[in-house]
Scaffold this active site. Sequence first.
Site, PDB file in Angstrom:
ATOM      1  N   GLN A 172      47.278 -10.765  78.147  1.00 26.95           N
ATOM      2  CA  GLN A 172      46.197 -11.907  77.270  1.00 26.95           C
ATOM      3  C   GLN A 172      47.427 -13.301  77.438  1.00 26.95           C
ATOM      4  O   GLN A 172      48.023 -12.755  76.629  1.00 26.95           O
ATOM      5  CB  GLN A 172      45.540 -11.140  76.775  1.00 26.95           C
ATOM      6  N   GLU A 306      39.218 -15.836  82.134  1.00 27.06           N
ATOM      7  CA  GLU A 306      38.827 -16.125  83.600  1.00 27.06           C
ATOM      8  C   GLU A 306      39.711 -16.493  83.863  1.00 27.06           C
ATOM      9  O   GLU A 306      39.977 -16.741  84.769  1.00 27.06           O
ATOM     10  CB  GLU A 306      37.938 -17.516  83.086  1.00 27.06           C
ATOM     11  N   HIS A 330      29.569 -15.967  82.968  1.00 23.19           N
ATOM     12  CA  HIS A 330      30.172 -16.847  82.164  1.00 23.19           C
ATOM     13  C   HIS A 330      31.703 -16.940  82.772  1.00 23.19           C
ATOM     14  O   HIS A 330      32.382 -18.312  82.748  1.00 23.19           O
ATOM     15  CB  HIS A 330      30.452 -16.148  80.401  1.00 23.19           C
ATOM     16  N   GLU A 331      32.474 -16.000  83.230  1.00 20.22           N
ATOM     17  CA  GLU A 331      34.173 -15.812  83.560  1.00 20.22           C
ATOM     18  C   GLU A 331      34.005 -16.685  85.134  1.00 20.22           C
ATOM     19  O   GLU A 331      34.712 -17.696  84.899  1.00 20.22           O
ATOM     20  CB  GLU A 331      34.742 -14.905  83.849  1.00 20.22           C
ATOM     21  N   HIS A 334      34.327 -20.385  84.070  1.00 17.23           N
ATOM     22  CA  HIS A 334      35.077 -21.494  84.177  1.00 17.23           C
ATOM     23  C   HIS A 334      35.932 -21.864  85.348  1.00 17.23           C
ATOM     24  O   HIS A 334      36.891 -22.698  85.095  1.00 17.23           O
ATOM     25  CB  HIS A 334      35.752 -20.241  83.617  1.00 17.23           C
ATOM     26  N   GLU A 353      34.478 -23.660  76.270  1.00 13.31           N
ATOM     27  CA  GLU A 353      33.817 -22.655  76.005  1.00 13.31           C
ATOM     28  C   GLU A 353      32.464 -23.393  76.081  1.00 13.31           C
ATOM     29  O   GLU A 353      31.393 -22.381  76.542  1.00 13.31           O
ATOM     30  CB  GLU A 353      34.413 -21.716  75.137  1.00 13.31           C
ATOM     31  N   ASP A 409      43.726 -19.056  67.937  1.00 17.32           N
ATOM     32  CA  ASP A 409      42.781 -17.892  68.295  1.00 17.32           C
ATOM     33  C   ASP A 409      42.131 -17.597  67.622  1.00 17.32           C
ATOM     34  O   ASP A 409      40.932 -16.997  67.634  1.00 17.32           O
ATOM     35  CB  ASP A 409      43.507 -16.383  68.360  1.00 17.32           C
ATOM     36  N   TYR A 417      31.241 -22.515  71.265  1.00 18.32           N
ATOM     37  CA  TYR A 417      30.435 -21.608  72.452  1.00 18.32           C
ATOM     38  C   TYR A 417      29.200 -22.042  72.105  1.00 18.32           C
ATOM     39  O   TYR A 417      28.333 -22.687  72.875  1.00 18.32           O
ATOM     40  CB  TYR A 417      30.512 -20.547  72.265  1.00 18.32           C
TER      41      TYR A 417
END
Length: 643
Positions: A172, A306, A330-331, A334, A353, A409, A417
């Site tokens: 990630q 994404e 959503h992904e 992107h 976002e 983060d 968003y």
Amino acid sequence: MALSRSALLASLMSAGLLSVCCTPAPAPTPAAPPETHAAEPIVDPHSHANTEAFRTQLLRLDLTVDFDARRLRGTAELDLARIDGAADTLVLDTRDLRIDRVEVAEREGAYVATDYELGAADPVLGSPLRIRMPAAAARVRITYQTSPEASGLQWLTPSQTAGKAHPFLFTQSQAIHARSWIPLQDTPLVRTAYQARIRTPKGLLAVMSAENAIADADTRDGDYQFSMPQPIPSYLIALAVGNLRFQATGRRTGVYAEPEVVKAAAWEFADTENMLERCEAIFGPYRWGRYDLLILPPSFPYGGMENPRLTFASPTVITGDRSLVSLVAHELAHSWSGNLVTNATWNDFWLNEGFTTHLTNRIMEEIYGPARGNEERAIGANDLKDTLELLEIPSDRTLAPDLAGRDPDDNVTDVPYEKGALFLAYLEAKFGRAEFDAFLRGWFDSHAFRSARTGDFLAYLERELLARHPGVVSRAKVDEWIHSPEIPDDAVWPQSDAFDRVDRSRDEWLGGATAASLQTAQWSTRQWQYFLDRMPDTLDDAAMARLDAAFDFSDSPNAIIASRWFRLVARHQYRKAYPAMQRHLESVGRMLLINPVYRELAATPEGLELAQAVFAGARDGYHPIARDAVEKILDRAVATPAP
Ligand code: BES
Ligand code: ZN
């Protein structure tokens, strides 16, 4: 060696499984500096890299996956463009890497060792790797290995997977975790193509955010090659290794998952190809070739990520009724907002976002009708209201936070968003859908494969929309949307009939109505979520027991509904459901589904004690990013005890 890409394509085409794609991937373009670069160099507060002196053009990885040692080992080679002819030092980002050797070469020459120094570790940024670059050097090769604690890697034991027989690894990289598994310029200001050779134990399959060979059982020789020809930011470099199968869902789409999960996943996401086509019709060509999904084990800390060509997704979105497919929308979105036009720094995160949330709602409406689009918008707006009350720092409630010195983060909240999406919905309402769709498409086309700052977008907005329709929206109004911690008074709040019905049902329930009389049989996950989220704060044990007996929330197989229920359980200290709540916190690692429960628990001294005990048992199963996030929630509660 596994089947090569061209051999694979040839065999699929001759089998009639693949037609030639209508939108061929463009030739790799050099990583272009953002549009404003000439005026003032952009400084990314979350990277040590000296991007004004060097820019990576191609990254080559050769890594061995060692499950026993929980380490990746091998080399990263970077081809560099020298922007500042006088520069003699290249600074890369690293975190917890062990550097064994650094070499440099001219474009075609042999490698020779060079001096390097690993700087002190900054708690947020990690350690700068300073490499001496002779004048003719155009390449560097770093031999290194990762730490078992690497923040961007999760190493799973077989028991943490669906099949229980094989280990699993996934990365990630967003926001700044790529540096924990690759030494590189870890900033979204820089885009690079990449190639990789990944060596794994035989029988396991490696996949990346790149062209993947769809290997079948007998080609799993543990030696896999990948190529991502389009330049991408570092946070989109991704790798996963496990016992994976593939099933197609369309011409350009499919799912990878463990064999136990792949069939349910392919059913759940059968609409993916359709979504892709609708996106292209509105926002322009899909420029990445294939779009596949990878379903991860339940410890994946996000709902979705994404990674280009290969979205990573949590198994918690497989609900058996396709009610959470907005995650795929959503992904997929992107692929335009984020992967094609990328936030230049994490301060510009809403450009990724907020745009993507708007696109998601737009696509959901396009495919499933206006009611569904409004449901998605309403749930987002509802979450936003709650979040705005929680956030204490005013700039965290704006679309222009300054995250210098903080972990990016921490800014993953509903503000970028949902406030971002509310702003774009406002503009759409003012200028009309046709005009606004075309405007967005123009933004993607004109900034394709570039990084953009909020200021770049505002300049584009002014030029392409505000100035062409004078008197519709003022620049002052736009500034209010970006800089004010409040929501402007004339925002267009979504209204959803389905949620109005839920409001009425909740009132009836609280007034004593029976479960049967509420007619909830057809409710979507979103409606249940809303039903629970707007429960009053004053339910007693009897009311909680009545809810659980009627709807069986504690045993819900839907982790989203369960999570909203356990939030209530924690808030109302409904002890009877604590064992089920603990099982939930131990079995799922998706932060959206566990952090709010921990937060509720941490609000009282006894709850905090329980949260600490549960976390002590669950933390080894969490991803390092989730571990960190929960630790922050609990530490904060300890530091500021509830009255
Ligand atoms: N890119 C994000 C996930 C992310 C953000 C990871 C910041 C690391 C740092 C992804 O696209 C996302 O937004 N996921 C959401 C999906 C949801 C909004 C449909 C999630 O994981 O919940
Ligand atoms: Zn997103």
